[in-house]
Design an enzyme around this catalytic site. Sequence first.
Site, mmCIF file in Angstrom:
data_model
loop_
_atom_site.group_PDB
_atom_site.id
_atom_site.type_symbol
_atom_site.label_atom_id
_atom_site.label_comp_id
_atom_site.label_asym_id
_atom_site.label_seq_id
_atom_site.Cartn_x
_atom_site.Cartn_y
_atom_site.Cartn_z
ATOM 1 N N ASN A 7 0.751 -1.032 -0.253
ATOM 2 C CA ASN A 7 -0.020 -0.073 -0.023
ATOM 3 C C ASN A 7 0.917 1.321 0.009
ATOM 4 O O ASN A 7 1.771 1.430 0.757
ATOM 5 C CB ASN A 7 -1.041 -0.149 1.281
ATOM 6 C CG ASN A 7 -1.991 1.319 1.389
ATOM 7 O OD1 ASN A 7 -1.332 2.176 1.336
ATOM 8 N ND2 ASN A 7 -2.968 0.928 1.524
ATOM 9 N N HIS A 10 0.908 6.248 1.996
ATOM 10 C CA HIS A 10 1.627 7.031 2.775
ATOM 11 C C HIS A 10 2.704 7.721 2.150
ATOM 12 O O HIS A 10 3.137 8.912 2.528
ATOM 13 C CB HIS A 10 1.997 6.414 4.120
ATOM 14 C CG HIS A 10 0.991 6.185 4.786
ATOM 15 N ND1 HIS A 10 -0.060 6.960 5.164
ATOM 16 C CD2 HIS A 10 0.322 4.712 5.397
ATOM 17 C CE1 HIS A 10 -0.995 6.418 6.091
ATOM 18 N NE2 HIS A 10 -0.821 5.127 6.136
ATOM 19 N N HIS A 43 -5.877 3.471 -1.386
ATOM 20 C CA HIS A 43 -7.127 3.653 -0.940
ATOM 21 C C HIS A 43 -7.504 5.015 -1.593
ATOM 22 O O HIS A 43 -6.971 6.132 -1.010
ATOM 23 C CB HIS A 43 -7.059 3.623 0.558
ATOM 24 C CG HIS A 43 -8.446 3.734 1.307
ATOM 25 N ND1 HIS A 43 -8.610 3.698 2.634
ATOM 26 C CD2 HIS A 43 -9.729 4.108 0.821
ATOM 27 C CE1 HIS A 43 -10.048 4.111 2.899
ATOM 28 N NE2 HIS A 43 -10.770 4.257 1.700
ATOM 29 N N ARG A 45 -9.652 7.624 -1.085
ATOM 30 C CA ARG A 45 -10.919 8.406 0.121
ATOM 31 C C ARG A 45 -11.540 9.478 -0.622
ATOM 32 O O ARG A 45 -11.240 10.192 -1.347
ATOM 33 C CB ARG A 45 -10.031 8.644 1.107
ATOM 34 C CG ARG A 45 -9.175 7.491 2.088
ATOM 35 C CD ARG A 45 -8.596 8.097 3.190
ATOM 36 N NE ARG A 45 -9.603 8.042 4.349
ATOM 37 C CZ ARG A 45 -9.756 7.284 5.213
ATOM 38 N NH1 ARG A 45 -8.743 6.431 5.161
ATOM 39 N NH2 ARG A 45 -10.712 7.344 6.329
ATOM 40 N N ARG A 49 -7.426 12.553 0.953
ATOM 41 C CA ARG A 49 -6.262 12.906 1.799
ATOM 42 C C ARG A 49 -5.000 12.491 1.260
ATOM 43 O O ARG A 49 -4.171 13.308 1.620
ATOM 44 C CB ARG A 49 -6.884 12.842 3.327
ATOM 45 C CG ARG A 49 -6.498 11.273 3.529
ATOM 46 C CD ARG A 49 -6.721 10.927 5.000
ATOM 47 N NE ARG A 49 -7.972 11.132 5.457
ATOM 48 C CZ ARG A 49 -8.528 10.464 6.620
ATOM 49 N NH1 ARG A 49 -7.533 9.797 7.238
ATOM 50 N NH2 ARG A 49 -9.669 10.805 7.021
ATOM 51 N N GLU A 70 -8.833 0.117 -2.870
ATOM 52 C CA GLU A 70 -9.519 0.183 -1.484
ATOM 53 C C GLU A 70 -10.361 1.384 -1.655
ATOM 54 O O GLU A 70 -10.070 2.366 -1.917
ATOM 55 C CB GLU A 70 -8.550 0.163 -0.579
ATOM 56 C CG GLU A 70 -8.686 -0.419 0.851
ATOM 57 C CD GLU A 70 -7.783 0.021 1.981
ATOM 58 O OE1 GLU A 70 -8.065 0.654 2.796
ATOM 59 O OE2 GLU A 70 -6.591 -0.407 1.774
ATOM 60 N N THR A 101 -8.200 3.510 8.449
ATOM 61 C CA THR A 101 -9.422 2.449 8.650
ATOM 62 C C THR A 101 -9.578 1.792 9.986
ATOM 63 O O THR A 101 -8.646 1.131 10.355
ATOM 64 C CB THR A 101 -9.378 1.329 7.544
ATOM 65 O OG1 THR A 101 -9.056 1.971 6.372
ATOM 66 C CG2 THR A 101 -10.814 0.641 7.276
ATOM 67 N N GLU A 151 -10.824 -9.631 3.335
ATOM 68 C CA GLU A 151 -9.462 -9.365 3.940
ATOM 69 C C GLU A 151 -9.838 -9.323 5.424
ATOM 70 O O GLU A 151 -10.720 -8.399 5.777
ATOM 71 C CB GLU A 151 -9.162 -7.826 3.556
ATOM 72 C CG GLU A 151 -7.807 -7.636 4.064
ATOM 73 C CD GLU A 151 -7.143 -6.219 3.671
ATOM 74 O OE1 GLU A 151 -7.152 -6.026 2.237
ATOM 75 O OE2 GLU A 151 -6.503 -5.694 4.388
ATOM 76 N N HIS A 191 -3.595 -4.777 7.758
ATOM 77 C CA HIS A 191 -3.806 -3.627 8.619
ATOM 78 C C HIS A 191 -2.899 -3.899 9.891
ATOM 79 O O HIS A 191 -2.989 -4.780 10.821
ATOM 80 C CB HIS A 191 -5.265 -3.414 9.078
ATOM 81 C CG HIS A 191 -5.678 -1.860 9.335
ATOM 82 N ND1 HIS A 191 -4.956 -1.284 10.653
ATOM 83 C CD2 HIS A 191 -5.990 -1.058 8.470
ATOM 84 C CE1 HIS A 191 -5.283 0.190 10.486
ATOM 85 N NE2 HIS A 191 -6.059 0.535 9.189
HETATM 86 N N1 PXP Z 1 -5.813 -3.220 4.407
HETATM 87 C C1 PXP Z 1 -6.970 -2.184 4.517
HETATM 88 C C2 PXP Z 1 -8.297 -2.859 4.273
HETATM 89 C C3 PXP Z 1 -6.469 -0.807 5.046
HETATM 90 O O1 PXP Z 1 -7.441 -0.044 5.243
HETATM 91 C C4 PXP Z 1 -5.205 -0.615 5.257
HETATM 92 C C5 PXP Z 1 -4.750 0.903 5.518
HETATM 93 O O2 PXP Z 1 -5.031 1.456 4.568
HETATM 94 C C6 PXP Z 1 -4.212 -1.830 5.061
HETATM 95 C C7 PXP Z 1 -4.535 -2.952 4.675
HETATM 96 C C8 PXP Z 1 -2.692 -1.520 5.335
HETATM 97 O O3 PXP Z 1 -2.541 -1.237 6.655
HETATM 98 P P1 PXP Z 1 -1.246 -0.802 7.287
HETATM 99 O O4 PXP Z 1 -0.794 0.738 6.431
HETATM 100 O O5 PXP Z 1 -1.405 -0.575 8.726
HETATM 101 O O6 PXP Z 1 -0.215 -1.779 6.704
#
Ligand code: PXP
Length: 241
Positions: A7, A10, A43, A45, A49, A70, A101, A151, A191
């Site tokens: 992901n 960030h 994601h 959103r 953001r 996402e 999330t 998931e 997550h």
């Molecule tokens: N899976 C989902 C559904 C999420 O919302 C997120 C955060 O955007 C992640 C995985 C990844 O989580 P993390 O950034 O804590 O690794």
Amino acid sequence: MPVLVVNVDHVATLRQARMGSEPEPITAAHLAEMGGAQGIIVHLREDRRHIQDRDLSLLKATLTANLHLEMAATDEMHRIALEVQPHMICLVPEKREELTTEGGLQCMGREDFLRSYLAPFKARNIYTSLFIDAEPEQIQAAASAGADYIEIHTGHYADARDHPARQAELEKIISGIKQAGSLGLRVNLGHGLNYQNILAFSGVKSICEFSIGHSIISRAVMVGIKEAVAQMNEIIRSFSP
Ligand code: PXP
């Protein structure tokens, strides 16, 4: 063998902090792909953001790895996702005020809505996934809604304060994986997973993907900082007095 889906939200968070052009999440996604990521997840959103609409189109146009999206189950996201056609969509709950999330999607009692929301994606061979807590009723509801994947939210496991609490969350996840398998659902996890807490899943069968963002981007900052400083220092040292 489970695969890694990275992901890059960030990286976009950092770019949006200055509303500028760097760091570029597309470049990060390509480097993640070169590092062995089998998929890239973002994601989009409602409040934009971090990831922007152009990021999604550019990723779709340039990635070799699978693109996962996402998204909240809104009309706007439905339209965008059908236009972009990612490899997989993952429905998540979304609140404007949350930092990230916070929990799984409520599927129980919403099976009919979810089934019709997912149907156009399934008709176009786009995989569908629901991000849910490892609760038996939610897993059953996800199967009734016709999702291809769930998931399982690993945030409660990652945030557990002590060993017994962490172990209890781990057991819930493992029994959720088994239940999902018996219902014909494939299972991803995500997550809060990091370089330590992921080790507990070594040897756990039937995990398709790990979806990981924050810990990888955080580590990337740390392992890259020495080189980044050295490069700037080299420029400054090259100035004539
Ligand atoms: N899976 C989902 C559904 C999420 O919302 C997120 C955060 O955007 C992640 C995985 C990844 O989580 P993390 O950034 O804590 O690794």
